[in-house]
Design a protein around this motif. Structure first.
Motif, PDB file in Angstrom:
ATOM      1  N   ARG A  67     -49.701 -97.619  48.749  1.00 25.91           N
ATOM      2  CA  ARG A  67     -49.760 -96.144  49.133  1.00 25.91           C
ATOM      3  C   ARG A  67     -50.287 -95.222  48.199  1.00 25.91           C
ATOM      4  N   TRP A  78     -35.470-105.011  54.283  1.00 18.83           N
ATOM      5  CA  TRP A  78     -34.237-104.805  53.246  1.00 18.83           C
ATOM      6  C   TRP A  78     -33.021-105.334  54.024  1.00 18.83           C
ATOM      7  N   ALA A 104     -41.507-103.692  47.642  1.00 20.55           N
ATOM      8  CA  ALA A 104     -41.357-102.353  47.611  1.00 20.55           C
ATOM      9  C   ALA A 104     -41.652-101.766  46.165  1.00 20.55           C
ATOM     10  N   TYR A 105     -41.367-102.475  45.093  1.00 24.24           N
ATOM     11  CA  TYR A 105     -41.692-101.874  43.691  1.00 24.24           C
ATOM     12  C   TYR A 105     -42.982-102.229  43.002  1.00 24.24           C
ATOM     13  N   VAL A 135     -34.025 -94.193  49.656  1.00 29.44           N
ATOM     14  CA  VAL A 135     -33.376 -94.581  50.835  1.00 29.44           C
ATOM     15  C   VAL A 135     -32.678 -95.947  50.465  1.00 29.44           C
ATOM     16  N   THR A 136     -33.599 -96.951  49.796  1.00 26.20           N
ATOM     17  CA  THR A 136     -33.104 -98.367  49.560  1.00 26.20           C
ATOM     18  C   THR A 136     -31.916 -98.516  48.367  1.00 26.20           C
ATOM     19  N   LEU A 138     -38.903 -94.262  50.027  1.00 26.93           N
ATOM     20  CA  LEU A 138     -38.414 -95.549  50.148  1.00 26.93           C
ATOM     21  C   LEU A 138     -37.343 -96.056  49.124  1.00 26.93           C
ATOM     22  N   THR A 185     -34.888 -98.100  62.334  1.00 27.57           N
ATOM     23  CA  THR A 185     -35.864 -98.112  61.429  1.00 27.57           C
ATOM     24  C   THR A 185     -37.218 -98.534  62.221  1.00 27.57           C
ATOM     25  N   LEU A 227     -28.772 -98.076  55.445  1.00 26.50           N
ATOM     26  CA  LEU A 227     -30.323 -98.014  55.499  1.00 26.50           C
ATOM     27  C   LEU A 227     -31.329 -97.274  56.557  1.00 26.50           C
ATOM     28  N   TRP A 231     -38.406 -92.353  42.544  1.00 28.82           N
ATOM     29  CA  TRP A 231     -39.399 -93.127  41.715  1.00 28.82           C
ATOM     30  C   TRP A 231     -40.774 -92.719  42.554  1.00 28.82           C
ATOM     31  N   GLN A 232     -41.569 -91.703  41.907  1.00 30.85           N
ATOM     32  CA  GLN A 232     -42.624 -91.377  42.807  1.00 30.85           C
ATOM     33  C   GLN A 232     -43.703 -92.426  43.264  1.00 30.85           C
ATOM     34  N   PRO A 233     -43.873 -93.566  42.592  1.00 24.71           N
ATOM     35  CA  PRO A 233     -45.008 -94.575  43.176  1.00 24.71           C
ATOM     36  C   PRO A 233     -44.530 -95.219  44.386  1.00 24.71           C
ATOM     37  N   THR A 234     -43.090 -95.393  44.518  1.00 25.18           N
ATOM     38  CA  THR A 234     -42.848 -95.871  45.758  1.00 25.18           C
ATOM     39  C   THR A 234     -42.225 -94.749  46.850  1.00 25.18           C
ATOM     40  N   ALA A 274     -33.168 -93.928  56.204  1.00 25.80           N
ATOM     41  CA  ALA A 274     -34.777 -94.339  56.540  1.00 25.80           C
ATOM     42  C   ALA A 274     -34.985 -93.130  57.618  1.00 25.80           C
ATOM     43  N   TRP A 296     -34.127-111.417  47.719  1.00 28.53           N
ATOM     44  CA  TRP A 296     -34.182-110.234  46.813  1.00 28.53           C
ATOM     45  C   TRP A 296     -35.499-110.172  46.298  1.00 28.53           C
ATOM     46  N   TYR A 305     -45.977-102.340  47.327  1.00 30.99           N
ATOM     47  CA  TYR A 305     -45.889-100.922  47.952  1.00 30.99           C
ATOM     48  C   TYR A 305     -46.713 -99.664  47.113  1.00 30.99           C
ATOM     49  N   PRO A 306     -46.510 -99.597  45.818  1.00 29.81           N
ATOM     50  CA  PRO A 306     -46.952 -98.302  45.280  1.00 29.81           C
ATOM     51  C   PRO A 306     -48.584 -98.617  45.190  1.00 29.81           C
ATOM     52  N   GLU A 322     -41.408-101.823  55.839  1.00 27.01           N
ATOM     53  CA  GLU A 322     -41.104-101.385  54.387  1.00 27.01           C
ATOM     54  C   GLU A 322     -39.433-101.380  54.710  1.00 27.01           C
ATOM     55  N   HIS A 323     -39.048-100.942  55.785  1.00 25.63           N
ATOM     56  CA  HIS A 323     -37.599-100.780  56.098  1.00 25.63           C
ATOM     57  C   HIS A 323     -36.883-102.077  56.498  1.00 25.63           C
TER      58      HIS A 323
END
Lengths: 188, 109
Positions: free
Chosen positions: A79, A119, A71-72, B54-55, B51, B98, B25, B45-48, B29, A64, A75-76, A115-116
């Motif tokens: 991208r 999970w 991802a949080y 989806v998650t 994704l 995916t 998932l 949430w814009q920064p991610t 996706a 986790w 990743y920001p 990224e997928h």
């Protein structure tokens, strides 16, 4: 000897949580398999059973942590969209990769998959930890349940391997850098 | 350690729910990639970007299905063969959905 803040968080995500999780896999597979070979009287003591429960819970927690930090937090940064007219894309990894047709695939396939697929690992390992805690040595009496647990553990390994491999390559071609520099060691 | 039998329901619920969460998932996706409006809707949430939705939505599906199945099956013996088959079929479909080349092929790209 310095490292940027973002580099350090990326190392913690990949080498801290991710690699530690990968290293723990062989132990998990070995102990789950041992319940099949030795039978319902393995682990032999409550202490051994408690230790393996702790081991699997730690693996799920690492999964986790690796996935959520990736991802949080990272990743920001990866991208982030550069302002119009930006010539130096070195702090915008996604834009840097897509700016060259020879590296665009690292994003289109590598990051899009990573990224997928990552999970699946925490979902699978949470289930594996729960089933082992719930049944413990009784897993030996439920062959099909044990097979499902081993199967999901194998898929978690594959998912982590894919995410880790692409993470390493992506960080080679377009490293996530920036933030304040952190001095690890001063040289005279 | 003393070992006595225990109903298979709790384990079956966890296994099937893991398959359902994984499939959710994969489907989300793929849908977020194929339908731009859904991709925007998944941007919690814009920064991610997409994704995030989806998650979070897939995890909600996983946990809710686990809760519901556990309540129904906890004290029962459930046949694990069909449960395993369904869970691994969903997991395989999720893995394919995916994988970017499969995503692109399904969209005719």
């Amino acid at each position: 000897m310095e490292i940027s803040y973002r580099d350090m968080i990326t190392v913690l995500h990949g080498m801290g949580f991710g690699v530690l999780f990968m290293l723990a896999f062989s132990g998990a597979i070995g102990v789950i398999y041992a319940t099949a070979v030795v039978g319902p009287h393995w682990p032999r003591s409550k202490w051994d059973n408690a230790m393996f429960r702790f081991y699997l819970i730690s693996m799920a927690a690492l999964a986790w942590l690796a996935t959520i930090s990736g991802a949080y937090i990272i990743y920001p940064w990866y991208r982030a969209v550069p302002p119009a007219g930006t010539a130096d894309l070195s702090t915008y990894p996604r834009a840097l990769l897509l700016s060259n047709p020879h590296t665009a695939g690292w994003h289109d396939v590598g990051m899009e998959w990573k990224e997928h697929i990552a999970w699946f690992t925490p979902i699978a390992m949470t289930m594996v930890a729960y089933v082992f805690i719930k049944y413990g040595p009784r897993l030996a009496l439920h062959r099909q349940m044990r097979n499902a647990v081993l199967g999901f553990t194998a898929v978690a390994f594959f998912s982590t391997a894919v995410a880790g491999l692409f993470g390493a390559f992506l960080n080679k071609y377009a490293p996530v850098r920036g933030g304040p520099d952190i001095v690890l060691m001063r040289e005279n | 350690m003393s070992v006595e039998q225990q109903p298979t329901g709790s384990g079956a619920a966890a296994i099937l729910a893991a398959g359902m969460g994984s499939l959710a998932l994969g489907v989300f996706a793929f849908a977020g990639d194929a339908v731009p409006a859904l991709g925007r809707a998944f941007t919690f949430w814009q920064p991610t970007g997409a994704l995030s939705g989806v998650t979070i939505t897939a995890i909600a599906v996983w946990l809710i299905s686990w809760f519901v199945l556990s309540r129904r099956w906890a004290s029962r013996d459930v046949r694990l063969g069909p449960v395993n088959a369904a869970a691994f079929a969903m997991l395989a479909a999720a893995l394919l959905l995916t994988f970017p080349p499969v995503m692109d092929a399904l969209q005719g790209k």
